[in-house]
Design a protein around this motif. Structure first.
Motif, short mmCIF file in Angstrom:
data_model
loop_
_atom_site.label_atom_id
_atom_site.label_comp_id
_atom_site.label_asym_id
_atom_site.label_seq_id
_atom_site.Cartn_x
_atom_site.Cartn_y
_atom_site.Cartn_z
N GLU A 99 0.85 -1.20 0.00
CA GLU A 99 0.00 0.00 0.00
C GLU A 99 0.88 1.24 0.00
OE1 GLU A 99 -2.74 2.03 3.31
OE2 GLU A 99 -3.54 0.07 2.65
N LEU A 100 0.52 2.22 -0.81
CA LEU A 100 1.29 3.45 -0.92
C LEU A 100 0.32 4.63 -0.91
CD1 LEU A 100 4.16 4.64 -1.34
CD2 LEU A 100 3.76 4.46 -3.80
N ASN A 101 0.45 5.48 0.11
CA ASN A 101 -0.44 6.63 0.27
C ASN A 101 -1.91 6.22 0.23
OD1 ASN A 101 1.69 8.54 0.42
ND2 ASN A 101 1.92 8.42 -1.81
N GLY A 102 -2.22 5.11 0.92
CA GLY A 102 -3.60 4.66 1.05
C GLY A 102 -4.13 3.86 -0.11
N LYS A 103 -3.32 3.66 -1.16
CA LYS A 103 -3.78 2.93 -2.34
C LYS A 103 -3.02 1.60 -2.45
CE LYS A 103 -4.89 7.14 -4.92
NZ LYS A 103 -4.63 7.92 -6.16
N PRO A 104 -3.74 0.53 -2.81
CA PRO A 104 -3.07 -0.78 -2.93
C PRO A 104 -2.04 -0.77 -4.06
CG PRO A 104 -5.32 -0.89 -3.78
CD PRO A 104 -5.19 0.44 -3.11
N VAL A 105 -0.99 -1.55 -3.89
CA VAL A 105 0.08 -1.65 -4.88
C VAL A 105 0.07 -3.07 -5.45
CG1 VAL A 105 2.58 -1.58 -5.24
CG2 VAL A 105 1.48 0.09 -3.73
N ALA A 106 0.12 -3.18 -6.76
CA ALA A 106 0.13 -4.48 -7.42
C ALA A 106 1.39 -5.26 -7.03
CB ALA A 106 0.07 -4.31 -8.93
N GLU A 107 1.30 -6.58 -7.11
CA GLU A 107 2.44 -7.42 -6.74
C GLU A 107 3.63 -7.17 -7.66
OE1 GLU A 107 3.63 -12.16 -6.15
OE2 GLU A 107 1.59 -11.58 -6.69
N THR A 163 8.73 -7.08 -8.20
CA THR A 163 8.00 -6.93 -6.95
C THR A 163 8.66 -5.85 -6.11
OG1 THR A 163 7.37 -9.27 -6.94
CG2 THR A 163 7.25 -8.09 -4.84
N PRO A 164 7.94 -4.77 -5.76
CA PRO A 164 8.54 -3.72 -4.90
C PRO A 164 8.78 -4.25 -3.49
CG PRO A 164 6.57 -2.92 -6.05
CD PRO A 164 6.59 -4.41 -6.19
N THR A 165 10.01 -4.16 -3.02
CA THR A 165 10.36 -4.72 -1.72
C THR A 165 11.27 -3.76 -0.96
OG1 THR A 165 12.29 -5.88 -2.64
CG2 THR A 165 10.20 -7.10 -2.51
N LEU A 166 11.42 -4.04 0.34
CA LEU A 166 12.27 -3.23 1.21
C LEU A 166 12.95 -4.16 2.21
CD1 LEU A 166 13.23 -0.47 2.38
CD2 LEU A 166 11.13 -0.46 3.75
N GLU A 167 14.25 -3.95 2.42
CA GLU A 167 15.02 -4.69 3.42
C GLU A 167 15.79 -3.73 4.30
OE1 GLU A 167 16.96 -8.58 2.02
OE2 GLU A 167 16.77 -7.43 0.16
N PHE A 168 15.89 -4.05 5.59
CA PHE A 168 16.72 -3.32 6.53
C PHE A 168 17.88 -4.24 6.94
CE2 PHE A 168 12.51 -1.51 6.88
CZ PHE A 168 12.75 -0.14 6.91
N THR A 203 12.06 -0.68 -6.23
CA THR A 203 10.90 0.20 -6.38
C THR A 203 9.93 -0.24 -7.46
OG1 THR A 203 12.01 1.60 -8.01
CG2 THR A 203 12.37 2.13 -5.69
N GLY A 204 10.23 -1.33 -8.14
CA GLY A 204 9.45 -1.70 -9.31
C GLY A 204 10.13 -1.21 -10.56
N CYS A 205 11.24 -0.52 -10.38
CA CYS A 205 12.07 -0.08 -11.50
C CYS A 205 13.53 -0.13 -11.07
CB CYS A 205 11.67 1.33 -11.96
SG CYS A 205 12.63 1.90 -13.40
N ASN A 206 13.96 0.86 -10.30
CA ASN A 206 15.34 0.93 -9.86
C ASN A 206 15.53 0.36 -8.46
OD1 ASN A 206 16.97 2.49 -11.97
ND2 ASN A 206 15.15 3.76 -11.75
N ALA A 248 3.15 4.23 3.82
CA ALA A 248 3.35 2.99 3.07
C ALA A 248 3.20 1.80 4.00
CB ALA A 248 4.73 2.97 2.41
N LYS A 249 2.70 0.70 3.45
CA LYS A 249 2.58 -0.54 4.20
C LYS A 249 3.28 -1.66 3.44
CE LYS A 249 -1.80 0.31 6.64
NZ LYS A 249 -3.19 -0.20 6.87
N PHE A 250 3.93 -2.54 4.20
CA PHE A 250 4.64 -3.67 3.63
C PHE A 250 4.24 -4.93 4.38
CE2 PHE A 250 7.11 0.16 3.31
CZ PHE A 250 7.74 0.12 2.07
N LYS A 251 4.16 -6.04 3.65
CA LYS A 251 3.91 -7.31 4.32
C LYS A 251 5.18 -8.15 4.29
CE LYS A 251 2.19 -10.11 0.43
NZ LYS A 251 1.06 -10.93 -0.07
#
Length: 259
Positions: A43-51, A57-62, A73-76, A139-142
């Motif tokens: 979810e980004l700014n309250g809107k669902p994000v496609a897989e 696939t947009p992802t985030l790691e710490f 980001t789905g691109c870079n 933003a929300k991440f699963k």
């Protein structure tokens, strides 16, 4: 009588306060839940994000080792440093980024904006939220669950079978490493000389590597060739705490320690 009442009341207040403090998750607990795991943007700014965005696939790691974050980001690929403080506060500092142009850049632009604005985070039921103040989540991440998560991370070789040369003779300066990303079925590492990367196939405890590609630097001795030849024979693995063992049939032929 009054003195006994005051003592009892004081004890009751302390018990209630202590109970509340115990139930509230500490920052350390929350950041541990966040670190060294892969999170998918949903979810980004309250809107669902496609897989998939532009096929990715947009992802985030710490990454706990050097306090850096890495995002697709789905691109870079973008990344930089992050800092966690008390009361779930978090700040992001921009770092290096690839520079591709993609058909859909909206998620990338939105996610970069989130990293610039977010000042706190929350984790609940496998969902990570990045927020600004007490407003709705930016933003929300699963959490991306992987069947072979125990493999993830970097491992350093400390035993290899079959070589006529002692281990320290094979690898006098640098030991081989292998890094797993089971969410993408990719491996990478260093053979003690060249860097390599490629695919890994996992089915339960069965494992098969390849194809692998490596840099082409000339290497002294037989350490690199022994590493790749032995790796090619591996067909199962086991993980016991910080020890990873590669097995051929029922014979342990390689052993690694978690870095």
């Amino acid at each position: 009588m009054k003195k006994n009442f005051l003592i009892a009341a004081t004890i009751l207040v302390l018990m209630i306060t202590g109970c509340r403090a115990h139930k509230m998750p500490t920052l350390a607990d929350q950041s541990t839940d966040m670190l060294d795991k892969k999170w998918q943007l949903i979810e980004l700014n309250g809107k669902p994000v496609a897989e998939k965005i532009n096929g990715k696939t947009p992802t985030l790691e710490f990454l706990s080792k050097d306090k850096r974050y890495a995002a697709v980001t789905g691109c870079n690929g973008v990344g930089g440093e992050f800092e966690v403080e008390g009361n779930n506060k978090i700040t992001f500092s921009a770092g290096m980024s690839t520079m591709m142009a993609c058909e859909d850049m909206s998620v990338e632009h939105g996610l970069r904006d989130v990293f610039g604005k977010a000042d706190n985070f929350a984790i609940s039921e496998g969902v990570l939220s990045l927020n600004k103040a007490k407003m709705a989540p930016l933003a929300k991440f699963k959490l991306i669950e992987t069947k072979n998560a125990s493999l993830d991370g970097t491992w350093e070789l400390d035993y290899i079978s079959g070589a006529r040369i002692a281990f320290d003779g094979l690898y006098p300066k640098k030991k081989p490493t292998i890094t797993f990303d089971t969410s993408t079925n990719k491996v990478s590492g260093n053979s003690s000389c060249n860097n390599y990367s490629g695919a890994v196939t996992l089915d339960g405890n069965s494992i098969k590597f390849g194809p692998l590609a490596s840099t082409k630097m000339a290497c002294p001795g037989n350490g690199e060739s022994t590493f790749f030849q032995t790796l090619d024979k591996v067909n199962t693995y086991s993980v016991d705490g910080n020890t990873l063992t590669f097995i051929m049939g029922d014979i342990a032929i390689m052993r690694f320690q978690k870095k």
